[in-house]
Motif scaffolding. Structure first.
Motif, PDB file in Angstrom:
ATOM      1  N   ARG A   3       3.905  47.692  47.413  1.00 54.42           N
ATOM      2  CA  ARG A   3       3.095  48.901  47.242  1.00 54.42           C
ATOM      3  C   ARG A   3       2.746  49.117  45.775  1.00 54.42           C
ATOM      4  NH1 ARG A   3       5.609  51.411  52.123  1.00 54.42           N
ATOM      5  NH2 ARG A   3       7.564  51.374  51.024  1.00 54.42           N
ATOM      6  N   ARG A   4       3.682  48.838  44.919  1.00 56.21           N
ATOM      7  CA  ARG A   4       3.444  48.991  43.488  1.00 56.21           C
ATOM      8  C   ARG A   4       2.391  47.990  43.004  1.00 56.21           C
ATOM      9  NH1 ARG A   4       8.687  49.674  39.790  1.00 56.21           N
ATOM     10  NH2 ARG A   4       8.551  51.890  40.178  1.00 56.21           N
ATOM     11  N   ILE A   5       2.491  46.775  43.480  1.00 58.13           N
ATOM     12  CA  ILE A   5       1.506  45.741  43.129  1.00 58.13           C
ATOM     13  C   ILE A   5       0.132  46.166  43.629  1.00 58.13           C
ATOM     14  CG2 ILE A   5       0.738  43.388  43.618  1.00 58.13           C
ATOM     15  CD1 ILE A   5       3.699  42.564  43.610  1.00 58.13           C
ATOM     16  N   GLU A   6       0.073  46.621  44.879  1.00 60.81           N
ATOM     17  CA  GLU A   6      -1.202  47.043  45.462  1.00 60.81           C
ATOM     18  C   GLU A   6      -1.813  48.195  44.662  1.00 60.81           C
ATOM     19  OE1 GLU A   6      -3.084  48.543  49.715  1.00 60.81           O
ATOM     20  OE2 GLU A   6      -0.910  48.513  49.444  1.00 60.81           O
ATOM     21  N   ALA A   7      -1.003  49.171  44.272  1.00 59.16           N
ATOM     22  CA  ALA A   7      -1.500  50.310  43.490  1.00 59.16           C
ATOM     23  C   ALA A   7      -2.039  49.847  42.140  1.00 59.16           C
ATOM     24  CB  ALA A   7      -0.394  51.344  43.303  1.00 59.16           C
ATOM     25  N   ASN A   8      -1.354  48.925  41.505  1.00 61.62           N
ATOM     26  CA  ASN A   8      -1.808  48.428  40.201  1.00 61.62           C
ATOM     27  C   ASN A   8      -3.071  47.578  40.322  1.00 61.62           C
ATOM     28  OD1 ASN A   8      -0.023  49.631  38.362  1.00 61.62           O
ATOM     29  ND2 ASN A   8       1.590  48.202  38.972  1.00 61.62           N
ATOM     30  N   VAL A   9      -3.181  46.811  41.392  1.00 69.09           N
ATOM     31  CA  VAL A   9      -4.394  46.024  41.617  1.00 69.09           C
ATOM     32  C   VAL A   9      -5.577  46.968  41.853  1.00 69.09           C
ATOM     33  CG1 VAL A   9      -5.554  44.489  43.263  1.00 69.09           C
ATOM     34  CG2 VAL A   9      -3.274  43.922  42.420  1.00 69.09           C
ATOM     35  N   ARG A  10      -5.361  48.007  42.631  1.00 67.18           N
ATOM     36  CA  ARG A  10      -6.417  48.988  42.882  1.00 67.18           C
ATOM     37  C   ARG A  10      -6.837  49.668  41.578  1.00 67.18           C
ATOM     38  NH1 ARG A  10      -3.947  52.322  46.388  1.00 67.18           N
ATOM     39  NH2 ARG A  10      -3.985  50.703  47.963  1.00 67.18           N
ATOM     40  N   ARG A  11      -5.859  50.023  40.749  1.00 72.62           N
ATOM     41  CA  ARG A  11      -6.148  50.669  39.465  1.00 72.62           C
ATOM     42  C   ARG A  11      -6.946  49.733  38.552  1.00 72.62           C
ATOM     43  NH1 ARG A  11      -4.042  51.432  34.477  1.00 72.62           N
ATOM     44  NH2 ARG A  11      -4.293  53.494  33.612  1.00 72.62           N
ATOM     45  N   GLY A 146      -4.333  57.993  39.190  1.00 72.77           N
ATOM     46  CA  GLY A 146      -5.150  56.782  39.258  1.00 72.77           C
ATOM     47  C   GLY A 146      -6.443  56.811  38.472  1.00 72.77           C
ATOM     48  N   GLY A 147      -6.619  57.763  37.587  1.00 73.36           N
ATOM     49  CA  GLY A 147      -7.848  57.823  36.801  1.00 73.36           C
ATOM     50  C   GLY A 147      -7.927  56.701  35.775  1.00 73.36           C
ATOM     51  N   THR A 148      -9.165  56.299  35.452  1.00 70.98           N
ATOM     52  CA  THR A 148      -9.358  55.241  34.452  1.00 70.98           C
ATOM     53  C   THR A 148      -9.689  55.817  33.088  1.00 70.98           C
ATOM     54  OG1 THR A 148     -11.730  55.040  34.898  1.00 70.98           O
ATOM     55  CG2 THR A 148     -10.240  53.641  36.192  1.00 70.98           C
ATOM     56  N   GLY A 149     -10.032  57.096  33.024  1.00 70.40           N
ATOM     57  CA  GLY A 149     -10.439  57.683  31.759  1.00 70.40           C
ATOM     58  C   GLY A 149     -11.898  57.402  31.426  1.00 70.40           C
ATOM     59  N   LEU A 150     -12.655  56.892  32.400  1.00 69.83           N
ATOM     60  CA  LEU A 150     -14.055  56.543  32.172  1.00 69.83           C
ATOM     61  C   LEU A 150     -15.035  57.381  32.996  1.00 69.83           C
ATOM     62  CD1 LEU A 150     -13.670  52.669  32.108  1.00 69.83           C
ATOM     63  CD2 LEU A 150     -14.120  54.164  30.161  1.00 69.83           C
ATOM     64  N   GLY A 151     -14.552  58.051  34.016  1.00 66.42           N
ATOM     65  CA  GLY A 151     -15.430  58.756  34.951  1.00 66.42           C
ATOM     66  C   GLY A 151     -16.345  59.768  34.289  1.00 66.42           C
ATOM     67  N   LEU A 152     -15.815  60.626  33.425  1.00 65.47           N
ATOM     68  CA  LEU A 152     -16.647  61.647  32.802  1.00 65.47           C
ATOM     69  C   LEU A 152     -17.604  61.051  31.771  1.00 65.47           C
ATOM     70  CD1 LEU A 152     -14.206  64.670  32.466  1.00 65.47           C
ATOM     71  CD2 LEU A 152     -16.093  64.365  34.082  1.00 65.47           C
ATOM     72  N   SER A 153     -17.210  59.963  31.146  1.00 62.49           N
ATOM     73  CA  SER A 153     -18.117  59.271  30.232  1.00 62.49           C
ATOM     74  C   SER A 153     -19.302  58.689  31.003  1.00 62.49           C
ATOM     75  CB  SER A 153     -17.371  58.166  29.481  1.00 62.49           C
ATOM     76  OG  SER A 153     -18.217  57.546  28.555  1.00 62.49           O
ATOM     77  N   ILE A 154     -19.019  58.114  32.162  1.00 62.11           N
ATOM     78  CA  ILE A 154     -20.082  57.585  33.029  1.00 62.11           C
ATOM     79  C   ILE A 154     -21.002  58.723  33.474  1.00 62.11           C
ATOM     80  CG2 ILE A 154     -20.533  56.591  35.312  1.00 62.11           C
ATOM     81  CD1 ILE A 154     -17.996  54.855  34.854  1.00 62.11           C
ATOM     82  N   VAL A 155     -20.425  59.835  33.895  1.00 63.47           N
ATOM     83  CA  VAL A 155     -21.203  60.993  34.338  1.00 63.47           C
ATOM     84  C   VAL A 155     -22.139  61.458  33.228  1.00 63.47           C
ATOM     85  CG1 VAL A 155     -21.034  63.450  34.932  1.00 63.47           C
ATOM     86  CG2 VAL A 155     -19.590  61.789  36.103  1.00 63.47           C
TER      87      VAL A 155
END
Length: 185
Positions: A3-11, A146-155
């Motif tokens: 589950r941890r691997i899956e979460a990190n791959v998704r991130r 799970g945020g990337t820190g890029l969403g608001l910059s993209i917006v």
């Protein structure tokens, strides 16, 4: 462990996808059309996709201003990405039994779409920086959701490419309101 691997791959997948989007936007490679779009259609599509997350988190969604069409000039795909990012953030940073309100309105020759939440809010000292790449108000909480820190910059970049304006108001501990202003068609 899996589950941890899956979460990190998704991130990592989300991070790479957001980085590619932002690179295309900032480099001018992304073609942004200027066509007539009814914001109601965009909103209805995004809400269908986000409904399971709203229900799972126990949040109330309220929509206002959907009685009649609000047609603006912009790019359908860009508008979808903008609204999806704003609603996703509202869901992530609002705890149950919170409320998210999405409004569509017109003001001074512009269409206005607002996403308001009763979530964590943003400290006033951070409001100027939230649109910077990788900026996070609370790094530990952002990573946990799970945020990337890029969403608001993209917006912000997409809204500017569509000749629009993005505004934010927030009170820490009480919630935030993001509004997108685009020229009416």
């Amino acid at each position: 462990f899996m589950r941890r691997i899956e979460a990190n791959v998704r991130r990592l997948t989300n991070l790479v996808s957001d980085l590619l989007s932002l690179a295309r936007i900032e480099s001018g490679q992304l073609e942004v059309e200027r066509v007539t779009v009814d914001w109601r259609e965009i909103l209805e599509g995004v809400l269908r996709l986000r409904e399971p997350a709203l229900v799972a988190k126990g949040l109330t969604l309220e929509t206002r201003g959907l009685e009649g069409p609000v047609r603006v000039r912009g790019d359908r795909e860009a508008m979808t990405q903008v609204l999806d990012n704003l609603i996703d953030n509202a869901i992530q940073y609002t705890g149950a039994p919170g409320r998210i309100t999405v409004r569509i309105d017109t003001q001074e020759g512009r269409g206005v779409l607002s996403v308001e939440d009763t979530g964590l809010g943003i400290p006033s000292a951070d409001l100027e920086r939230i649109f910077e790449r990788f900026y996070r108000v609370d790094r530990a909480r952002s990573r946990a959701v799970g945020g990337t820190g890029l969403g608001l910059s993209i917006v912000k970049n997409l809204v500017l490419r569509m000749e629009g304006d993005l505004r934010v108001t927030s009170v820490e501990g009480r919630g935030s309101s993001f509004s997108v202003h685009l020229p009416l068609a």
